[in-house]
Design an enzyme around this catalytic site. Structure first.
Site, PDB file in Angstrom:
ATOM      1  N   TYR A  93      63.492  26.027  15.592  1.00  0.00           N
ATOM      2  CA  TYR A  93      63.681  27.430  15.208  1.00  0.00           C
ATOM      3  C   TYR A  93      62.738  27.825  14.078  1.00  0.00           C
ATOM      4  O   TYR A  93      62.675  27.172  13.023  1.00  0.00           O
ATOM      5  CB  TYR A  93      65.124  27.617  14.752  1.00  0.00           C
ATOM      6  N   SER A 188      66.222  20.307  18.123  1.00  0.00           N
ATOM      7  CA  SER A 188      66.931  21.472  17.631  1.00  0.00           C
ATOM      8  C   SER A 188      66.784  22.617  18.648  1.00  0.00           C
ATOM      9  O   SER A 188      67.181  22.468  19.792  1.00  0.00           O
ATOM     10  CB  SER A 188      66.438  21.846  16.235  1.00  0.00           C
ATOM     11  N   GLN A 189      66.206  23.750  18.273  1.00  0.00           N
ATOM     12  CA  GLN A 189      65.964  24.794  19.267  1.00  0.00           C
ATOM     13  C   GLN A 189      65.172  24.242  20.439  1.00  0.00           C
ATOM     14  O   GLN A 189      65.456  24.545  21.612  1.00  0.00           O
ATOM     15  CB  GLN A 189      65.205  25.967  18.651  1.00  0.00           C
ATOM     16  N   ASP A 274      75.002  16.145  10.679  1.00  0.00           N
ATOM     17  CA  ASP A 274      74.207  17.341  10.940  1.00  0.00           C
ATOM     18  C   ASP A 274      75.056  18.586  10.697  1.00  0.00           C
ATOM     19  O   ASP A 274      76.042  18.826  11.390  1.00  0.00           O
ATOM     20  CB  ASP A 274      73.728  17.302  12.390  1.00  0.00           C
ATOM     21  N   HIS A 308      70.251  16.933   9.891  1.00  0.00           N
ATOM     22  CA  HIS A 308      69.563  17.521  11.037  1.00  0.00           C
ATOM     23  C   HIS A 308      68.208  16.865  11.327  1.00  0.00           C
ATOM     24  O   HIS A 308      67.678  17.003  12.421  1.00  0.00           O
ATOM     25  CB  HIS A 308      69.391  19.022  10.815  1.00  0.00           C
TER      26      HIS A 308
END
Length: 329
Positions: A93, A188-189, A274, A308
């Site tokens: 992101y 992630s994204q 996370d 994360h």
């Protein structure tokens, strides 16, 4: 960050009930078919990036509604006439494709690497992006999570997930790529987009999804107060009474739902501390993965003490070895 989600034994068994919309498959079939009306390769030109062992090309391909999406293509130098396996990678992101020398490990491992720029992003980290999002939206807060969120047809991730599918199409059309040996990857994204691409594309040889975002939205929004999920909270704090409409839209883009349709083997990772992508949301996607696609093999790498960032370079090493083994390299 302390452990805050379910214990690991419960995570491994966590299979939440699904809230798939009845027209999910029709929605995506028509969206992808419309995008595929356009020739996928728009422009491909060599770039002098000052790299002697890697060849670099600047790719523009037709994404959602034929709109131009940028990507870097890197490959071992002098291999354009071969038929190499390819990895299509999607970004986290806020990041953009940056500069070519920032992402060389897949080319160094002998793959053609297609790094898709993310439309309308690329100004939070790395060296920036180069792809605008030409589509406007109704009321939204800063970030992209709420752009068009009141209507699935207008939602930002309809465009971006279509771009991801078309990036796979573009990779298969590139000179020097074996179209039967294409994998997708991202964190992630990017991990959520990899799941979407896997569920909406056929014939992938592997899916590598690290700490995926865009999964099990209701639980994620309930558990964390960090962005990007918290963008949805802030939107609903103002647009009171719109929650069901918002979560209905999000159900079309949930990596749990889209990943169920995947048929390729998958390597996931999760970080138990996370606070951006809660572990239970990752396990929801993992435990449902491929249930409509023939139950392909899947593995989970667990990072108990990480947030994360998860496995970072250790997970990259694991990905190389995993994909090499799958391809007999």
């Amino acid at each position: 960050m302390a452990l805050y989600d379910l214990p690991l034994a419960e995570l491994r068994a966590y299979r939440p009930e699904l809230d798939e919309p009845a027209d999910l498959d029709d929605f995506w079939a028509s969206t992808i078919a419309d995008a595929r009306r356009h020739d996928v390769l728009v422009d491909l030109r060599p770039v002098d990036a000052g790299l002697r062992l890697v060849d670099v090309e600047d790719l523009t391909f037709a994404g959602f509604d034929g709109q131009p999406i940028r990507a870097w293509v890197t490959r071992p130098a002098g291999t354009r006439g071969e038929a190499l396996p390819a990895v299509v990678e999607f970004l986290g992101y806020g990041g953009g494709r940056g500069l070519p020398h920032e992402n060389l490990h897949w080319a160094a491992a002998g793959y053609v690497h297609v790094l898709m720029d993310t439309r309308g992003q690329g100004s939070i980290w790395s060296a920036g992006g180069a792809t605008p999002d030409p589509v406007g939206s109704g009321p939204a807060i800063p970030g992209v999570m709420t752009r068009g969120i009141l209507d699935p047809a207008e939602y930002y991730y309809r465009r971006t997930m279509t771009d991801a599918v078309r990036a796979v199409d573009a990779a298969r059309a590139l000179p020097g790529v074996d179209p039967a040996r294409v994998a997708v990857a991202g964190g992630s994204q990017g991990g959520g987009l990899a799941l979407a691409a896997a569920g909406l594309s056929d014939g992938l040889v592997g899916v590598m999804s690290d700490v995926p975002f865009l999964c099990h939205f209701r639980r994620a929004v309930a558990l964390v107060d960090t962005d990007p999920y918290h963008e949805i909270v802030r939107f609903l704090a103002v647009h009171r009474g719109r929650a069901e409409q918002v979560f209905h839209t999000l159900s079309y883009f949930d990596g749990v739902h889209l990943g169920r349709r995947a048929s390729a083997p998958a390597l996931f990772s999760v970080a138990l501390r996370d606070d951006i992508c809660p572990p239970s949301t990752v396990y929801a996607a993992y435990n449902h993965y491929g249930s409509l696609g023939g139950d392909p093999e899947r593995e989970m790498a667990v990072y108990e003490f990480n947030m994360h960032e998860a496995g970072s370079a250790y997970q990259t090493d694991r990905q190389h070895r995993w994909l090499n083994a799958r391809l007999g390299l």
